[in-house]
Design a protein around this motif. Structure first.
Motif, PDB file in Angstrom:
ATOM      1  N   LEU A  85      -6.403   8.310   1.545  1.00  0.00           N
ATOM      2  CA  LEU A  85      -5.747   7.840   0.334  1.00  0.00           C
ATOM      3  C   LEU A  85      -4.472   7.075   0.663  1.00  0.00           C
ATOM      4  O   LEU A  85      -4.178   6.036   0.059  1.00  0.00           O
ATOM      5  N   GLY A  86      -3.718   7.575   1.635  1.00  0.00           N
ATOM      6  CA  GLY A  86      -2.491   6.888   2.028  1.00  0.00           C
ATOM      7  C   GLY A  86      -2.746   5.500   2.578  1.00  0.00           C
ATOM      8  O   GLY A  86      -1.885   4.621   2.492  1.00  0.00           O
ATOM      9  N   ASP A  87      -3.937   5.285   3.111  1.00  0.00           N
ATOM     10  CA  ASP A  87      -4.283   3.993   3.694  1.00  0.00           C
ATOM     11  C   ASP A  87      -4.446   2.905   2.638  1.00  0.00           C
ATOM     12  O   ASP A  87      -4.345   1.719   2.952  1.00  0.00           O
ATOM     13  N   VAL A  88      -4.700   3.315   1.381  1.00  0.00           N
ATOM     14  CA  VAL A  88      -4.924   2.322   0.324  1.00  0.00           C
ATOM     15  C   VAL A  88      -3.884   2.396  -0.791  1.00  0.00           C
ATOM     16  O   VAL A  88      -3.795   1.493  -1.628  1.00  0.00           O
ATOM     17  N   LEU A  89      -3.095   3.465  -0.814  1.00  0.00           N
ATOM     18  CA  LEU A  89      -2.130   3.649  -1.902  1.00  0.00           C
ATOM     19  C   LEU A  89      -0.959   2.689  -1.772  1.00  0.00           C
ATOM     20  O   LEU A  89      -0.478   2.415  -0.677  1.00  0.00           O
ATOM     21  N   ALA A  90      -0.501   2.185  -2.905  1.00  0.00           N
ATOM     22  CA  ALA A  90       0.690   1.329  -2.952  1.00  0.00           C
ATOM     23  C   ALA A  90       1.697   1.946  -3.917  1.00  0.00           C
ATOM     24  O   ALA A  90       1.325   2.671  -4.848  1.00  0.00           O
ATOM     25  N   LEU A  91       2.962   1.651  -3.701  1.00  0.00           N
ATOM     26  CA  LEU A  91       4.024   2.132  -4.579  1.00  0.00           C
ATOM     27  C   LEU A  91       4.725   0.950  -5.232  1.00  0.00           C
ATOM     28  O   LEU A  91       5.092  -0.012  -4.556  1.00  0.00           O
ATOM     29  N   GLU A  92       4.888   1.040  -6.535  1.00  0.00           N
ATOM     30  CA  GLU A  92       5.705   0.065  -7.258  1.00  0.00           C
ATOM     31  C   GLU A  92       7.121   0.617  -7.277  1.00  0.00           C
ATOM     32  O   GLU A  92       7.378   1.675  -7.851  1.00  0.00           O
ATOM     33  N   THR A  93       8.029  -0.068  -6.625  1.00  0.00           N
ATOM     34  CA  THR A  93       9.377   0.454  -6.444  1.00  0.00           C
ATOM     35  C   THR A  93      10.386  -0.244  -7.347  1.00  0.00           C
ATOM     36  O   THR A  93      10.154  -1.341  -7.852  1.00  0.00           O
ATOM     37  N   THR A  94      11.517   0.406  -7.519  1.00  0.00           N
ATOM     38  CA  THR A  94      12.660  -0.215  -8.164  1.00  0.00           C
ATOM     39  C   THR A  94      13.324  -1.138  -7.144  1.00  0.00           C
ATOM     40  O   THR A  94      12.995  -1.090  -5.949  1.00  0.00           O
ATOM     41  N   PRO A  95      14.261  -1.980  -7.549  1.00  0.00           N
ATOM     42  CA  PRO A  95      14.954  -2.816  -6.558  1.00  0.00           C
ATOM     43  C   PRO A  95      15.588  -1.990  -5.432  1.00  0.00           C
ATOM     44  O   PRO A  95      15.521  -2.379  -4.262  1.00  0.00           O
ATOM     45  N   ALA A  96      16.175  -0.845  -5.786  1.00  0.00           N
ATOM     46  CA  ALA A  96      16.787  -0.002  -4.752  1.00  0.00           C
ATOM     47  C   ALA A  96      15.734   0.550  -3.807  1.00  0.00           C
ATOM     48  O   ALA A  96      15.936   0.614  -2.595  1.00  0.00           O
ATOM     49  N   GLY A  97      14.593   0.953  -4.350  1.00  0.00           N
ATOM     50  CA  GLY A  97      13.517   1.462  -3.511  1.00  0.00           C
ATOM     51  C   GLY A  97      12.945   0.390  -2.613  1.00  0.00           C
ATOM     52  O   GLY A  97      12.629   0.639  -1.445  1.00  0.00           O
ATOM     53  N   SER A  98      12.809  -0.825  -3.136  1.00  0.00           N
ATOM     54  CA  SER A  98      12.279  -1.935  -2.351  1.00  0.00           C
ATOM     55  C   SER A  98      13.192  -2.260  -1.175  1.00  0.00           C
ATOM     56  O   SER A  98      12.731  -2.491  -0.050  1.00  0.00           O
ATOM     57  N   ARG A  99      14.494  -2.261  -1.420  1.00  0.00           N
ATOM     58  CA  ARG A  99      15.445  -2.546  -0.328  1.00  0.00           C
ATOM     59  C   ARG A  99      15.362  -1.476   0.755  1.00  0.00           C
ATOM     60  O   ARG A  99      15.495  -1.770   1.949  1.00  0.00           O
ATOM     61  N   MET A 100      15.119  -0.252   0.336  1.00  0.00           N
ATOM     62  CA  MET A 100      15.071   0.843   1.286  1.00  0.00           C
ATOM     63  C   MET A 100      13.814   0.774   2.154  1.00  0.00           C
ATOM     64  O   MET A 100      13.857   1.020   3.361  1.00  0.00           O
ATOM     65  N   ILE A 101      12.667   0.429   1.546  1.00  0.00           N
ATOM     66  CA  ILE A 101      11.410   0.381   2.287  1.00  0.00           C
ATOM     67  C   ILE A 101      11.331  -0.840   3.199  1.00  0.00           C
ATOM     68  O   ILE A 101      10.887  -0.759   4.348  1.00  0.00           O
ATOM     69  N   THR A 102      11.753  -1.993   2.682  1.00  0.00           N
ATOM     70  CA  THR A 102      11.575  -3.237   3.436  1.00  0.00           C
ATOM     71  C   THR A 102      12.703  -3.510   4.419  1.00  0.00           C
ATOM     72  O   THR A 102      12.571  -4.377   5.284  1.00  0.00           O
ATOM     73  N   GLY A 103      13.798  -2.785   4.301  1.00  0.00           N
ATOM     74  CA  GLY A 103      14.924  -3.002   5.201  1.00  0.00           C
ATOM     75  C   GLY A 103      14.712  -2.321   6.545  1.00  0.00           C
ATOM     76  O   GLY A 103      13.643  -1.779   6.835  1.00  0.00           O
ATOM     77  N   PRO A 104      15.710  -2.347   7.391  1.00  0.00           N
ATOM     78  CA  PRO A 104      15.605  -1.705   8.705  1.00  0.00           C
ATOM     79  C   PRO A 104      15.415  -0.198   8.571  1.00  0.00           C
ATOM     80  O   PRO A 104      15.754   0.391   7.544  1.00  0.00           O
ATOM     81  N   ARG A 105      14.881   0.409   9.613  1.00  0.00           N
ATOM     82  CA  ARG A 105      14.602   1.846   9.565  1.00  0.00           C
ATOM     83  C   ARG A 105      15.850   2.666   9.246  1.00  0.00           C
ATOM     84  O   ARG A 105      15.775   3.700   8.592  1.00  0.00           O
TER      85      ARG A 105
END
Length: 245
Positions: A85-105
């Motif tokens: 399930l994790g292989d296909v699941l996507a999350l719709e994030t808030t702007p703060a969540g998006s910055r956290m996921i797409t930014g550096p570790r």
């Protein structure tokens, strides 16, 4: 909040729901409609085999947390494959969540506590930089869990737990309720799968009951587990006479 919705994109939805995990009603409903998060704390409640652990593992992976457990930006088991399930699941994030996921570790904040693997993970990372200073191997399971919560559940981040009550006493569950409530006030987000009526009673939590019906939102007092615990504590014999004959 950091995540608004968990869903499976149309391009990744299965052609047939006749194989696991889509044979689990709550997973099938997630694939059809998605799961919307309406509050900083979400409680997934259901019986064994209801699919709540399958959901939280996939949600953790969607936020780039190791499904085996551990902190954001780090892997406890590097060769563990993603769950189906994790292989296909996507999350719709808030702007703060998006910055956290797409930014550096280093920008990712969060933790996944998975009761099944927590003790091995705790022993492996205890004392390492970025974790906790206490030696959890010298503590009881419950004390170790609380040490992890107090050290790792501090910053605004995305926190996922799978049955954290497994090692906790009643009083320790209350401490975790207080911690989750405080996290919510800081802008963090918590998703917790639980059997515990104590944890499910966290103030302001959105309670999602999963089972043969799929997914439904209920009030705490209407939860099946709350009704069973209430009746059992009032008169254990009502239940035990069926067990002991």
């Amino acid at each position: 909040m950091l995540v608004r919705r968990a869903y499976i994109p149309d391009s990744k939805r299965p052609e047939s729901f006749g194989r696991w995990p889509y044979t689990v009603p709550c997973v099938a409903e997630l694939a059809e409609r998605g799961l919307v998060f309406t509050a900083p704390v979400t409680m997934l409640v259901g019986e064994n085999g209801s699919g709540k652990s399958t959901l939280v593992e996939a949600i953790a992976e969607g936020f780039k947390l190791d499904s085996h457990g551990g902190r954001a930006g780090r892997k406890y088991v590097n060769d563990r494959p993603r769950t189906p399930l994790g292989d296909v699941l996507a999350l719709e994030t808030t702007p703060a969540g998006s910055r956290m996921i797409t930014g550096p570790r280093s920008r990712r904040k969060g933790f996944f506590l998975r009761a099944e693997t927590a003790f091995g993970m705790m022993n492996a990372v205890s004392g390492l930089h970025g974790y906790w200073a206490d030696d959890t191997s010298t503590m009881s399971h419950g004390e170790g869990f609380l040490a992890v919560f107090e050290a790792m559940f501090r910053e605004r981040g995305f926190y996922v737990m799978d049955e954290p009550e497994a090692a906790l006493s009643f009083e320790s569950c209350l401490k975790l309720v207080g911690l989750m409530h405080e996290l919510a006030r800081t802008g963090a987000q918590v998703v917790c799968a639980t059997h515990s009526p104590v944890l499910a009673a966290t103030p302001g939590a959105d309670i999602v009951e999963v089972g043969e019906h799929g997914i439904r939102r209920v009030k705490w007092e209407d939860l099946g587990l709350v009704d069973h615990w209430r009746r059992y504590l009032t008169d254990p014999a009502l239940y035990l006479r069926h067990i002991t004959g």
